[in-house]
Design an enzyme around this catalytic site. Structure first.
Site, short mmCIF file in Angstrom:
data_model
loop_
_atom_site.label_atom_id
_atom_site.label_comp_id
_atom_site.label_asym_id
_atom_site.label_seq_id
_atom_site.Cartn_x
_atom_site.Cartn_y
_atom_site.Cartn_z
N HIS A 1 0.84 -1.20 0.00
CA HIS A 1 0.00 0.00 0.00
C HIS A 1 0.87 1.25 0.00
CE1 HIS A 1 -2.10 3.23 2.47
NE2 HIS A 1 -2.75 3.22 1.33
N SER A 2 0.59 2.19 -0.90
CA SER A 2 1.26 3.49 -0.93
C SER A 2 2.78 3.31 -0.96
CB SER A 2 0.81 4.31 0.28
OG SER A 2 1.16 5.67 0.14
N MET A 3 3.51 3.81 0.03
CA MET A 3 4.96 3.63 0.03
C MET A 3 5.34 2.16 0.00
SD MET A 3 7.82 4.96 2.80
CE MET A 3 7.52 3.60 3.95
#
Length: 320
Positions: free
Chosen positions: A119-121
């Site tokens: 997720h994301s980073m």
């Protein structure tokens, strides 16, 4: 008003009731340990779960119980997050060092081939790992992430210098971290991440706080707030993306990155990355939700991820 004990019990009861087989994980690393949680059977198909910036492995607590039970999900607190050790003073936090940590965890757990949900980073770490070690990854799920987060070439030197200057300034400072009551800590996290539901805030705080005299401090390393120094250009992102051999599923929230970086703007690096995924017959889907949709509303994401894992991983395992 609920007491702190009642709040912590409700979070623990939620995690226990939705995922009965949960174990704590600790992997030694040269500067301390990488901590996390493991769901699923001992010999299940391994799936490594990587959370986003300033979150922790609790970010997967609502999603994993809805995914295929045949898999073994290893969700780690990235270095400097949750209950994992902070990097030594003088070290930097960067995507390449996180990728090295993923390799350390994989080696410690003897994972030769596995899937990754990021997720994301965590998705950026997953994308870079899949490009550098393509033979180790059979399926890649990116949750509100593109697999890479490029920096405009015109801003590259400025961003790198800013990151270094922030570190140097931090190293000159001394002082204690601010101590919060539990309620004030929850308010601060909610203010910093307004899309998080109240339940999601409580879940992240379970591993995101450390009790000290007089209250609580956030467990994450303050150095996480600084600019990522080893930047990557849009061209480098596309080149690295081409090295990924795994099947890829990209799930974007229509109020998350899909709104921040609209695909209609074809000049954006994100649009070029999505086009390249589609050109390679990978799957890109947009769902109703925000940047933390997998945590706030896991039912919107779970069917897509479950079908992907069954079709790209579990069904292939049966044929092998």
């Amino acid at each position: 008003m609920r007491t702190l004990l009642q709040t912590l019990r409700s979070v623990r009861n939620f995690v226990t009731s939705t995922a009965m087989d949960v174990q704590e994980l600790s992997v030694p690393v040269p500067w301390g340990e990488i901590r996390g949680r493991v769901w699923g059977p001992d010999h299940g198909r391994p799936v490594l779960c990587l959370h986003g910036w300033a979150d922790n492995c609790g970010a997967f607590s609502t999603l994993i119980p809805l995914l295929p039970k045949e898999c073994r999900y290893v969700a780690i607190d990235l270095a400097g997050h949750g209950r994992s050790s902070h990097r030594p003073l003088g070290d930097f936090y960067s995507l390449p060092t996180y990728v090295a940590d993923v390799r350390r965890v994989a080696d410690a757990l003897q994972l030769r081939k596995f899937s990754i949900i990021g997720h994301s980073m965590g998705g950026d770490i997953a994308g870079m790992f899949s490009a550098l070690y393509p033979e180790m990854v059979d399926a890649l799920v990116l949750l509100d992430a593109y697999g890479f987060f490029p920096t405009d070439m015109k801003e590259l030197s400025k961003a790198m210098r800013q990151g270094m200057d922030e570190i140097f300034q931090f190293e000159k400072k001394t002082g204690q971290e601010r101590v919060y009551t539990y309620e004030k800590a929850a308010e601060r996290l909610s203010a910093a991440n307004p899309t998080l539901s109240e339940q999601s805030v409580r879940i992240l705080l379970e591993r995101g706080l450390v009790q000290v005299e007089g209250g609580f401090v956030f467990s994450r390393d303050l150095r996480l707030n600084f600019k990522n120094i080893p930047c990557i250009s849009p061209e480098q992102s596309l080149e690295m993306q081409s090295k990924i051999q795994a099947s890829v599923l990209v799930v974007l929230g229509d109020k998350g990155f899909a709104a921040t970086f609209p695909e209609s703007n074809q000049q954006l690096p994100s649009s070029k990355l999505l086009k390249a995924y589609r050109d390679r017959n990978h799957t890109v889907v947009t769902v109703s939700g925000d940047h933390h949709v997998h945590l706030n509303d896991p039912e919107a994401v779970a069917p897509l991820v479950s079908d992907f894992l069954r079709n790209k991983v579990l069904s292939q395992q049966l044929l092998a």
